[in-house]
Design a protein around this motif. Structure first.
Motif, PDB file in Angstrom:
ATOM      1  N   LEU A 107      42.271  44.128  49.535  1.00  0.00           N
ATOM      2  CA  LEU A 107      41.718  44.409  48.212  1.00  0.00           C
ATOM      3  C   LEU A 107      42.701  44.043  47.108  1.00  0.00           C
ATOM      4  N   GLY A 108      43.998  44.126  47.390  1.00  0.00           N
ATOM      5  CA  GLY A 108      45.009  43.798  46.396  1.00  0.00           C
ATOM      6  C   GLY A 108      45.405  42.337  46.376  1.00  0.00           C
ATOM      7  N   SER A 109      44.713  41.509  47.143  1.00  0.00           N
ATOM      8  CA  SER A 109      45.047  40.093  47.213  1.00  0.00           C
ATOM      9  C   SER A 109      44.718  39.370  45.914  1.00  0.00           C
ATOM     10  N   ASP A 110      45.425  38.271  45.660  1.00  0.00           N
ATOM     11  CA  ASP A 110      45.131  37.440  44.502  1.00  0.00           C
ATOM     12  C   ASP A 110      43.878  36.600  44.699  1.00  0.00           C
ATOM     13  N   SER A 111      43.433  36.487  45.931  1.00  0.00           N
ATOM     14  CA  SER A 111      42.245  35.687  46.224  1.00  0.00           C
ATOM     15  C   SER A 111      40.991  36.553  46.128  1.00  0.00           C
ATOM     16  N   PRO A 112      40.039  36.201  45.268  1.00  0.00           N
ATOM     17  CA  PRO A 112      38.798  36.989  45.176  1.00  0.00           C
ATOM     18  C   PRO A 112      38.052  37.077  46.496  1.00  0.00           C
ATOM     19  N   ALA A 113      38.098  36.006  47.299  1.00  0.00           N
ATOM     20  CA  ALA A 113      37.395  36.036  48.588  1.00  0.00           C
ATOM     21  C   ALA A 113      38.015  37.071  49.518  1.00  0.00           C
ATOM     22  N   VAL A 114      39.342  37.141  49.523  1.00  0.00           N
ATOM     23  CA  VAL A 114      40.016  38.137  50.354  1.00  0.00           C
ATOM     24  C   VAL A 114      39.732  39.541  49.834  1.00  0.00           C
ATOM     25  N   HIS A 164      37.663  30.709  34.138  1.00  0.00           N
ATOM     26  CA  HIS A 164      36.279  31.187  34.077  1.00  0.00           C
ATOM     27  C   HIS A 164      35.731  31.420  35.483  1.00  0.00           C
ATOM     28  N   HIS A 165      35.993  30.487  36.381  1.00  0.00           N
ATOM     29  CA  HIS A 165      35.521  30.649  37.759  1.00  0.00           C
ATOM     30  C   HIS A 165      36.195  31.851  38.429  1.00  0.00           C
ATOM     31  N   ARG A 166      37.459  32.041  38.147  1.00  0.00           N
ATOM     32  CA  ARG A 166      38.156  33.208  38.711  1.00  0.00           C
ATOM     33  C   ARG A 166      37.557  34.507  38.146  1.00  0.00           C
ATOM     34  N   TYR A 167      37.246  34.496  36.865  1.00  0.00           N
ATOM     35  CA  TYR A 167      36.624  35.674  36.252  1.00  0.00           C
ATOM     36  C   TYR A 167      35.296  35.986  36.935  1.00  0.00           C
ATOM     37  N   LEU A 168      34.477  34.971  37.166  1.00  0.00           N
ATOM     38  CA  LEU A 168      33.185  35.183  37.816  1.00  0.00           C
ATOM     39  C   LEU A 168      33.358  35.708  39.236  1.00  0.00           C
ATOM     40  N   ALA A 169      34.367  35.192  39.936  1.00  0.00           N
ATOM     41  CA  ALA A 169      34.602  35.639  41.311  1.00  0.00           C
ATOM     42  C   ALA A 169      35.039  37.099  41.354  1.00  0.00           C
ATOM     43  N   LEU A 170      35.944  37.477  40.451  1.00  0.00           N
ATOM     44  CA  LEU A 170      36.390  38.871  40.421  1.00  0.00           C
ATOM     45  C   LEU A 170      35.272  39.805  39.952  1.00  0.00           C
ATOM     46  N   ARG A 171      34.417  39.319  39.050  1.00  0.00           N
ATOM     47  CA  ARG A 171      33.281  40.136  38.637  1.00  0.00           C
ATOM     48  C   ARG A 171      32.332  40.350  39.812  1.00  0.00           C
ATOM     49  N   LYS A 172      32.214  39.339  40.665  1.00  0.00           N
ATOM     50  CA  LYS A 172      31.397  39.468  41.878  1.00  0.00           C
ATOM     51  C   LYS A 172      31.949  40.576  42.777  1.00  0.00           C
ATOM     52  N   VAL A 173      33.266  40.666  42.883  1.00  0.00           N
ATOM     53  CA  VAL A 173      33.883  41.726  43.684  1.00  0.00           C
ATOM     54  C   VAL A 173      33.505  43.091  43.123  1.00  0.00           C
ATOM     55  N   ARG A 174      33.604  43.239  41.806  1.00  0.00           N
ATOM     56  CA  ARG A 174      33.285  44.517  41.168  1.00  0.00           C
ATOM     57  C   ARG A 174      31.805  44.865  41.331  1.00  0.00           C
ATOM     58  N   HIS A 175      30.942  43.870  41.157  1.00  0.00           N
ATOM     59  CA  HIS A 175      29.515  44.123  41.315  1.00  0.00           C
ATOM     60  C   HIS A 175      29.180  44.531  42.745  1.00  0.00           C
ATOM     61  N   THR A 176      29.882  43.954  43.709  1.00  0.00           N
ATOM     62  CA  THR A 176      29.647  44.313  45.119  1.00  0.00           C
ATOM     63  C   THR A 176      30.007  45.772  45.361  1.00  0.00           C
ATOM     64  N   ILE A 177      31.111  46.228  44.776  1.00  0.00           N
ATOM     65  CA  ILE A 177      31.506  47.638  44.936  1.00  0.00           C
ATOM     66  C   ILE A 177      30.434  48.551  44.349  1.00  0.00           C
ATOM     67  N   LEU A 178      29.961  48.237  43.139  1.00  0.00           N
ATOM     68  CA  LEU A 178      28.936  49.066  42.507  1.00  0.00           C
ATOM     69  C   LEU A 178      27.656  49.085  43.342  1.00  0.00           C
TER      70      LEU A 178
END
Length: 343
Positions: A107-114, A164-178
């Motif tokens: 969860l603390g990785s710099d990679s959004p996929a990880v 921008h792509h990194r922002y979208l990927a990290l937002r995807k992580v947050r949306h998945t948690i919600l």
């Protein structure tokens, strides 16, 4: 409170002594009962000990010894079973801790996929946790991730395309948690993968996606959306039951999207909307039932959007009419009974 599976055993000597005493008491009670039932008048002391009687006594002695041995074996087997169960629980806790550590690192990785893999790993750990405390820890970590600072979209221009792509990927992580939180809270309490009854801290979190708590039961726990921002998407509390515990929307900002309490029942516990601002979007309390508990709107602000209490039943939430003022804003729809002087 100590875990119910924590190993607590008497010393062998105490256990055997207690077991023998209990066996003697039970045997004495049975013997006395038989004497009463068979109506024995006394024992003939003049009879002599013959071979058959001696043989019966020997068999009785062996039976007593065999019974005592069986009792000892039963106690030893019980202790072994308890020790094995305690060992299995410790092993399950150890494996859970190892998996938890690995999931937090993901969860603390710099990679959004990880990070996304870590989210699913933590949710799975919460489902498989051997006790409630470990499950709560997993949920707390997921909530803490949502509370981390999250900057605005840097834009999708050519110079900022990678960010921008990194922002979208990290937002995807947050949306998945919600989404996972909503899915788990909708499952009936006591069933596999249900998180009902666990505390949930989404204070200061921006909810900008769909989140579904429809039919959830909020009882016996603390759920906080204090200072949360509902800006986009749909958040459903439709047909949810607020029957115990505490749910906080203190300082929450309803500035966009739709938040639905349609058909929700407020029958116990406390739900606080103190200081909440309703400035955009739609908040729907249509057909909500206010039959008990404490629902409080102290210092709430209604400056825009739509807030609909149409067909709500029960007495109006405490301090709601004070917060609305007179006349009631056109954006707020109330049942006719609530606008009467004695409402």
């Amino acid at each position: 409170m100590p875990d119910a599976r924590e190993l607590r055993l008497w010393q062998v000597g105490r256990a055997l002594t207690a077991a023998f005493v209990a066996a003697i008491v039970v045997a004495g009670g049975v013997f006395y009962g038989l004497v009463v039932v068979l109506d024995f008048r006394g024992i003939d002391k003049s009879a002599k000990l013959d071979a058959n009687t001696l043989f019966d006594l020997v068999k009785l002695s062996f039976g007593v010894v065999a019974g005592a041995g069986a009792l000892v074996a039963l106690i030893v087997a019980y202790r072994r079973q308890r020790v094995d169960e305690a060992g299995a629980h410790r092993e399950a806790t150890r494996l859970h801790t190892e998996r938890f550590t690995a999931a937090v690192e993901q969860l603390g990785s710099d990679s959004p996929a990880v990070c996304l893999g870590g989210v699913h790993a933590l949710a799975g750990l919460a489902d498989d946790a051997p006790d409630g405390a470990l499950r709560q820890t997993c949920i707390d970590v997921l909530c803490a991730y949502l509370q981390l600072p999250f900057g605005p979209d840097p834009g999708d221009g050519r110079a900022d395309q990678e960010e921008h792509h990194r922002y979208l990927a990290l937002r995807k992580v947050r949306h998945t948690i919600l989404r996972l939180i909503g899915d788990h809270y909708r499952r009936p309490a006591g069933t596999y993968r249900s998180w009902q009854g666990c505390d949930l801290d989404l204070s200061d979190v921006t909810v900008d996606c769909d989140m579904n708590f429809s039919g959830a039961v909020f009882s016996g726990a603390t759920v906080s959306f204090s200072r949360a921002t509902f800006s986009h998407g749909h958040v459903y509390f439709a047909d949810a039951t607020f029957s115990g515990g505490e749910v906080y929307f203190i300082g929450a900002a309803f500035s966009g999207g739709n938040v639905s309490f349609n058909g929700a029942t407020f029958s116990g516990g406390a739900t606080f909307f103190g200081g909440a601002t309703f400035s955009g979007g739609e908040v729907d309390f249509t057909s909500a039932v206010f039959s008990g508990g404490d629902v409080i709107f102290f210092d709430a602000e209604f400056s825009g959007g739509t807030v609909n209490f149409d067909e709500a039943t029960g007495r109006p939430p405490r301090l709601l009419l004070d917060a609305l003022g007179t006349p009631v804003p056109a954006s707020v729809v109330l049942p006719p009974a609530w606008t009467l002087p004695d409402a």
